[in-house]
Design a protein around this motif. Sequence first.
Motif, PDB file in Angstrom:
ATOM      1  N   LYS A   2      38.391  53.657  28.966  1.00 39.32           N
ATOM      2  CA  LYS A   2      39.837  53.916  29.143  1.00 39.32           C
ATOM      3  C   LYS A   2      40.261  53.587  30.575  1.00 39.32           C
ATOM      4  CE  LYS A   2      43.252  57.523  28.386  1.00 39.32           C
ATOM      5  NZ  LYS A   2      43.496  58.903  27.957  1.00 39.32           N
ATOM      6  N   GLU A   3      39.430  53.989  31.538  1.00 36.43           N
ATOM      7  CA  GLU A   3      39.738  53.732  32.944  1.00 36.43           C
ATOM      8  C   GLU A   3      39.730  52.222  33.229  1.00 36.43           C
ATOM      9  OE1 GLU A   3      37.593  56.444  35.515  1.00 36.43           O
ATOM     10  OE2 GLU A   3      37.702  54.942  37.114  1.00 36.43           O
ATOM     11  N   LEU A   4      38.823  51.518  32.560  1.00 37.44           N
ATOM     12  CA  LEU A   4      38.741  50.063  32.737  1.00 37.44           C
ATOM     13  C   LEU A   4      40.037  49.383  32.272  1.00 37.44           C
ATOM     14  CD1 LEU A   4      36.800  47.835  33.658  1.00 37.44           C
ATOM     15  CD2 LEU A   4      35.948  47.716  31.313  1.00 37.44           C
ATOM     16  N   ALA A   5      40.548  49.837  31.112  1.00 41.79           N
ATOM     17  CA  ALA A   5      41.806  49.274  30.605  1.00 41.79           C
ATOM     18  C   ALA A   5      42.912  49.466  31.639  1.00 41.79           C
ATOM     19  CB  ALA A   5      42.178  49.925  29.270  1.00 41.79           C
ATOM     20  N   ALA A   6      42.977  50.663  32.231  1.00 40.77           N
ATOM     21  CA  ALA A   6      44.018  50.952  33.227  1.00 40.77           C
ATOM     22  C   ALA A   6      43.820  50.077  34.467  1.00 40.77           C
ATOM     23  CB  ALA A   6      43.976  52.431  33.600  1.00 40.77           C
ATOM     24  N   ARG A   7      42.565  49.941  34.901  1.00 37.70           N
ATOM     25  CA  ARG A   7      42.266  49.148  36.093  1.00 37.70           C
ATOM     26  C   ARG A   7      42.647  47.676  35.899  1.00 37.70           C
ATOM     27  NH1 ARG A   7      37.841  49.834  40.302  1.00 37.70           N
ATOM     28  NH2 ARG A   7      37.707  51.927  39.468  1.00 37.70           N
TER      29      ARG A   7
END
Length: 308
Positions: A124-129
């Motif tokens: 999820k954090e990767l998508a945001a990044r």
Amino acid sequence: MNQTNINANKQLPPKHERHKMFGSVPAGPRTKPVEKEQMVDLQNTKKDFLFDLDAVGITNVKHPIKINSSMKPEIQTTIGTFRFSSSIGKGSKGTNMSRFTEQLDQYHNEGFAIDLETLKRFTKELAARLKQKDAEVEVTYPWFFERKGPFSDLAGMNHADATMKVQYHEDTGYDVEVSLKGTITTLCPCSKEISEYSAHNQRGQVTMSVKLTDDFDENQTDWKAALLEASESNASARIHPVLKRPDEKAVTEQAYENPRFVEDIVRLVAADLYELPYVEKFYVSCQNEESIHLHDAIAEVTYDKTQE
Ligand SMILES: Nc1nc2c(ncn2[C@@H]2O[C@H](COP(=O)(O)OP(=O)(O)OP(=O)(O)O)[C@@H](O)[C@H]2O)c(=O)[nH]1
């Protein structure tokens, strides 16, 4: 301690001279910016690039990882091979490749333990990044487990390849798939039936890929051990690192008493996976290295419990 006599009397030129000897040349004039802010950001070009991409990212990323296991050794450091990706729309030229490994290193420094909860957070954090709606992370690693001889109780280490794949999408949430590729012994039922003595056998690779239900609790169940048991408990015999003669006799006789075709294996493993309440869909394949042929025998099955 004995000292080895080395006769190294050759007079070598200094290292920078050696590099020149082998073709290194002085740096040319520098005209392009060296400050990041002034560099062209080609991958961030916005215009119509014709097609949306399903996935863009990096693969074959090797990294040390920590994993937990319900079987000994309970905490393991092993090597993960990662694939990171997300989709991108046709309005963007490219992704920001450095952000995948940048995030991996950040998690590593915080003591990255590869469990499903952490991988979900990572994805999820990767998508945001990446400023995308979705991201996907897959990691494959050798998982080790202690195995004892059936008679002697002498232990050694076996291993199987475990894979965890997490997909995240802003609109639909998470999809989690886990896989295990383990090794078994099979003994040919046909050969046993028709021969006066003996029966030929195989070393089989069983691959199980499973979509887990949303309420799967990894603190209650070690999926790796569950999949391993599904494959090994249906085999003619299990694989052992250490076997004394009484163990070897036991394993040989067990295989003779439990002959299996490659088709039998995938059906029996499918039945065990069907009975696991946290398995939504599954794929099982078996590839048997034949001892009387140069070729391998294969069988596969897929099943979706939600489609009944
Ligand atoms: N998009 C893309 N980048 C690639 C590829 N192969 C190598 N790269 C390189 O990945 C490097 C780093 O990418 P970025 O993450 O975009 O670097 P950056 O813009 O400095 O990083 P941010 O500050 O996070 O935006 C670039 O220099 C690209 O040349 C490729 O096939 N596609």
